[in-house]
Scaffold this motif. Structure first.
Motif, PDB file in Angstrom:
ATOM      1  N   GLU A 227     108.722 -36.191  23.019  1.00 23.91           N
ATOM      2  CA  GLU A 227     108.886 -35.420  24.658  1.00 23.91           C
ATOM      3  C   GLU A 227     108.598 -34.343  25.614  1.00 23.91           C
ATOM      4  N   LEU A 228     107.394 -34.861  25.991  1.00 19.57           N
ATOM      5  CA  LEU A 228     107.752 -33.455  27.177  1.00 19.57           C
ATOM      6  C   LEU A 228     107.867 -32.259  27.772  1.00 19.57           C
ATOM      7  N   ARG A 229     108.766 -33.209  28.379  1.00 16.78           N
ATOM      8  CA  ARG A 229     110.047 -31.898  29.080  1.00 16.78           C
ATOM      9  C   ARG A 229     111.556 -30.798  27.917  1.00 16.78           C
TER      10      ARG A 229
ATOM     11  N   LEU B  61     104.738 -38.488  24.569  1.00 12.84           N
ATOM     12  CA  LEU B  61     103.758 -38.334  24.753  1.00 12.84           C
ATOM     13  C   LEU B  61     103.204 -38.336  23.100  1.00 12.84           C
TER      14      LEU B  61
ATOM     15  N   ALA C 119     101.358 -33.555  23.767  1.00 13.70           N
ATOM     16  CA  ALA C 119     102.484 -32.336  23.424  1.00 13.70           C
ATOM     17  C   ALA C 119     101.703 -31.161  23.785  1.00 13.70           C
ATOM     18  N   GLU C 120     101.782 -31.250  22.442  1.00 17.90           N
ATOM     19  CA  GLU C 120     102.304 -29.469  21.869  1.00 17.90           C
ATOM     20  C   GLU C 120     100.965 -29.048  22.290  1.00 17.90           C
TER      21      GLU C 120
ATOM     22  N   ILE D 177      99.854 -29.165  25.492  1.00 19.78           N
ATOM     23  CA  ILE D 177     100.502 -28.476  26.713  1.00 19.78           C
ATOM     24  C   ILE D 177     100.804 -27.799  26.555  1.00 19.78           C
ATOM     25  N   ALA D 178     102.566 -27.697  25.955  1.00 18.78           N
ATOM     26  CA  ALA D 178     103.194 -26.687  25.588  1.00 18.78           C
ATOM     27  C   ALA D 178     102.596 -25.181  25.245  1.00 18.78           C
TER      28      ALA D 178
ATOM     29  N   VAL E 211     105.933 -31.588  35.725  1.00 20.11           N
ATOM     30  CA  VAL E 211     105.373 -32.744  35.216  1.00 20.11           C
ATOM     31  C   VAL E 211     105.212 -33.922  36.377  1.00 20.11           C
TER      32      VAL E 211
ATOM     33  N   ASP F 125     103.637 -38.058  36.251  1.00 16.27           N
ATOM     34  CA  ASP F 125     104.067 -39.059  34.517  1.00 16.27           C
ATOM     35  C   ASP F 125     102.956 -39.861  35.399  1.00 16.27           C
TER      36      ASP F 125
END
Length: 363
Positions: free
Chosen positions: A239-241, A263, A268-269, A271-272, A296, A298
């Protein structure tokens, strides 16, 4: 589970060998060539030992070995017409291997799934029809059962393998979560409390201590992000958030949709980590009073994350000149990281207008 399936196949092969041996020994005096029946039994016994030992070793579970297994069964079925009499065959006498011939079909199903099981069953069934020289009702029933065994057996094997993989993934996730929680408790009870104290006291004292407090606060935020980031879910998604919200700080605002933004874990990792690198650049280069905003978005097929600041900015050709000079911070930590994850990164800036980093991935 795969090892258990091979043990079950070996047990079936042995049980059907005993059954075939009983029939051959009982009816051998009625064969046109009694010694041929005993020879066929010896071949089945020898191949049973060889196949059992071979399938027990993963390195030997190859297509050539499975094909050889099917060919042995086909040869024994076709050899029935040479060993037995035409009268017995015309009256529906069983083939020499009888149900032993189904063992290679099961091996095909375990090795390659439904289609391989169907192919093995088709080969054995074709040999059975050729040996009979006609498709009698009992032959037809046997062919249908054999085809069903190959397809359904392969399908069950695939389902079982997927279930086993899912269980292993969940077990790894639970173990990773438990370890993360343990580390998080230890870090919270020691390092984070010290960093929080230094940050608070530094702001209270002011002067040079305030800068030390600010650095301690940034370290605290980064460490909280590390220990709070959730491990990959059983489905392989994150969960990206949940990965980005820990970046929120006094001068960093994180905004996004009300609902979750799942994602694939790798995306996701990436982007973070890219957001973390962008915010680190803001702290280092944008100016002491600069603020940053992480947004963010979506859009269903596409997820966009933008990092914008109101800092000093830089010239449009600065990144290109940095790469030429061998300074690859942004090129590797942001652009390269997103490219490796199948996404894109675009950096836009101008002197006095701040900087915006836009990260995009496609689902």
């Amino acid at each position: 589970m795969v090892a258990q399936l091979w043990r079950a196949t070996a047990a079936f092969r042995l049980a059907t060998l005993v059954y075939a041996a009983a029939l051959i020994l009982r009816h051998r005096h009625g064969y046109a060539h009694p010694l041929g029946g005993l020879l066929a039994l010896a071949v089945m016994a020898g191949w049973t030992v060889l196949a059992t030992a071979g399938y027990a070793r993963p390195a030997l579970r190859r297509r050539a070995f499975v094909v050889a297994d099917v060919l042995v069964a086909v040869a024994l079925i076709l050899g029935t017409r040479w060993v037995d009499t035409g009268v017995h065959i015309d009256h529906g006498a069983p083939t020499l291997p009888v149900s032993w011939a189904a063992a290679p079909v099961l091996a095909c199903a375990v090795t390659g799934g439904p289609w391989a099981g169907l192919a093995g069953a088709a080969a054995v069934s074709a040999a059975d029809v050729v040996e009979r020289a006609a498709l009698a009702p009992n032959t037809f029933n046997g062919v249908v059962l054999l085809l069903i065994t190959g397809v359904v057996g392969g399908y069950v094997v695939r389902l079982g393998t997927r279930a086993e993989t899912a269980v292993e993934r969940v077990a790894r996730l639970e173990a990773a979560t438990a370890e993360r929680e343990r580390i998080a408790r230890e870090v919270h009870d020691s390092v984070l409390q010290v960093l929080s104290l230094v940050s608070r006291r530094g702001r209270e004292l002011g002067g040079e201590a305030a800068e030390l407090g600010r650095l301690a606060g940034e370290g605290e935020t980064a460490l909280r992000t590390l220990v709070a980031a959730p491990p990959a879910a059983a489905s392989g998604e994150l969960e990206l958030r949940a990965l980005l919200e820990p970046y929120a700080a006094e001068r960093v605002t994180v905004s996004g949709p009300a609902g979750p933004v799942p994602l694939p874990a790798a995306a996701a990792e990436a982007i973070a980590a890219a957001v973390g690198a962008a915010l680190d650049n803001v702290r280092r280069h944008a100016g002491a009073d600069a603020s940053a905003w992480v947004l963010v978005e979506d859009e269903g097929d596409v997820v966009t994350v933008s990092v914008r600041d109101d800092g000093a900015g830089f010239a449009a050709d600065r990144l290109a000149r940095a790469v030429e000079a061998g300074r690859l911070g942004v090129a590797q930590s942001i652009v390269g990281r997103m490219r490796d994850a199948g996404g894109t990164a675009q950096v836009t800036s101008s002197p006095g207008q701040g900087t915006e980093v836009e990260l995009r991935v496609t689902r």
